[in-house]
Design a protein around this motif. Structure first.
Motif, PDB file in Angstrom:
ATOM      1  N   ARG A  31     -92.137 -16.434  -8.787  1.00  0.00           N
ATOM      2  CA  ARG A  31     -93.325 -15.990  -8.082  1.00  0.00           C
ATOM      3  C   ARG A  31     -93.579 -14.536  -8.424  1.00  0.00           C
ATOM      4  O   ARG A  31     -92.643 -13.749  -8.522  1.00  0.00           O
ATOM      5  CB  ARG A  31     -93.159 -16.105  -6.564  1.00  0.00           C
ATOM      6  N   VAL A  32     -94.844 -14.202  -8.604  1.00  0.00           N
ATOM      7  CA  VAL A  32     -95.242 -12.814  -8.803  1.00  0.00           C
ATOM      8  C   VAL A  32     -96.062 -12.423  -7.587  1.00  0.00           C
ATOM      9  O   VAL A  32     -97.059 -13.076  -7.267  1.00  0.00           O
ATOM     10  CB  VAL A  32     -96.057 -12.633 -10.102  1.00  0.00           C
ATOM     11  N   ALA A  33     -95.616 -11.399  -6.884  1.00  0.00           N
ATOM     12  CA  ALA A  33     -96.308 -10.922  -5.692  1.00  0.00           C
ATOM     13  C   ALA A  33     -96.895  -9.549  -5.984  1.00  0.00           C
ATOM     14  O   ALA A  33     -96.194  -8.656  -6.479  1.00  0.00           O
ATOM     15  CB  ALA A  33     -95.347 -10.843  -4.513  1.00  0.00           C
ATOM     16  N   VAL A  34     -98.171  -9.396  -5.699  1.00  0.00           N
ATOM     17  CA  VAL A  34     -98.840  -8.115  -5.856  1.00  0.00           C
ATOM     18  C   VAL A  34     -99.220  -7.629  -4.465  1.00  0.00           C
ATOM     19  O   VAL A  34     -99.939  -8.322  -3.733  1.00  0.00           O
ATOM     20  CB  VAL A  34    -100.088  -8.234  -6.766  1.00  0.00           C
ATOM     21  N   LEU A  35     -98.730  -6.444  -4.100  1.00  0.00           N
ATOM     22  CA  LEU A  35     -98.957  -5.875  -2.769  1.00  0.00           C
ATOM     23  C   LEU A  35     -99.964  -4.747  -2.871  1.00  0.00           C
ATOM     24  O   LEU A  35     -99.825  -3.857  -3.735  1.00  0.00           O
ATOM     25  CB  LEU A  35     -97.657  -5.331  -2.186  1.00  0.00           C
ATOM     26  N   ARG A  36    -100.967  -4.774  -1.983  1.00  0.00           N
ATOM     27  CA  ARG A  36    -101.974  -3.717  -1.931  1.00  0.00           C
ATOM     28  C   ARG A  36    -102.182  -3.323  -0.477  1.00  0.00           C
ATOM     29  O   ARG A  36    -102.614  -4.154   0.328  1.00  0.00           O
ATOM     30  CB  ARG A  36    -103.301  -4.202  -2.504  1.00  0.00           C
ATOM     31  N   GLY A  37    -101.886  -2.073  -0.166  1.00  0.00           N
ATOM     32  CA  GLY A  37    -102.152  -1.556   1.168  1.00  0.00           C
ATOM     33  C   GLY A  37    -103.591  -1.087   1.249  1.00  0.00           C
ATOM     34  O   GLY A  37    -104.087  -0.443   0.329  1.00  0.00           O
ATOM     35  N   ARG A  38    -104.252  -1.420   2.330  1.00  0.00           N
ATOM     36  CA  ARG A  38    -105.640  -1.027   2.554  1.00  0.00           C
ATOM     37  C   ARG A  38    -105.697  -0.151   3.800  1.00  0.00           C
ATOM     38  O   ARG A  38    -105.525  -0.623   4.910  1.00  0.00           O
ATOM     39  CB  ARG A  38    -106.541  -2.252   2.745  1.00  0.00           C
ATOM     40  N   GLY A  39    -105.899   1.159   3.593  1.00  0.00           N
ATOM     41  CA  GLY A  39    -105.991   2.085   4.715  1.00  0.00           C
ATOM     42  C   GLY A  39    -104.638   2.441   5.291  1.00  0.00           C
ATOM     43  O   GLY A  39    -103.587   2.016   4.808  1.00  0.00           O
TER      44      GLY A  39
END
Length: 160
Positions: free
Chosen positions: A132-140
């Protein structure tokens, strides 16, 4: 942040590590195809938060609340797959729980973002070899700092 998770167990373990940077009021939105590992990740988060009971996909009940054990943080686990509008999400009355719990919404992109001023998006892709490839993006909010602290213990294959 991008992570390579080589198995369902790695996905669960990453969820447990992620729980260490989560706090009451946080919203996590998970996307990915069926079998990508969204529920496995949520199970790890629940274990890391110290919630009681077994965490299963809320596909048919849409939302489940999991009480925290002593010293833990409650978890609200939502499956928004069958929800089509913001009104349907509002009908769940999640606003009463989101300030006191970590809320994880599977299939929530495009609907759940308005539940909190800031949120964490995790897109999971499942490759043919089960990686699995997980891409994490925090918003604010302070997600950049929290994700940076999470990266210090990243599994093999992780990159910021």
């Amino acid at each position: 942040m991008r992570l390579e998770l080589r198995s369902a167990a790695d996905t669960h373990d990453f969820g447990r590590r992620l729980a260490a940077v989560l706090r009451a009021g946080d919203l996590v939105i998970l996307t990915g195809p069926l079998g990508a590992g969204k529920t496995a990740l949520t199970q790890g988060v629940g274990a890391g938060l110290g919630v009681e009971g077994r965490i299963t996909s809320p596909t048919f009940v849409i939302a489940r609340s999991h009480r925290a054990g002593e010293g833990g943080v409650p978890l609200v686990h939502v499956d928004a797959y069958r929800l089509e509008t913001l009104d349907e999400l509002d009908d769940l009355d999640l606003d009463t729980d989101v300030d006191a719990a970590v809320t994880v919404v599977e299939w929530g992109a495009g609907l759940a973002e308005r539940l909190a001023e800031s949120h964490l998006e995790i897109a999971i892709e499942r490759r043919a070899d089960e990686t699995r490839v997980a891409v994490l993006r925090g918003r604010g909010g302070d997600w950049a700092e929290r994700l940076a602290s999470l990266g210090s213990g990243a599994p093999v294959g992780a990159s910021a």
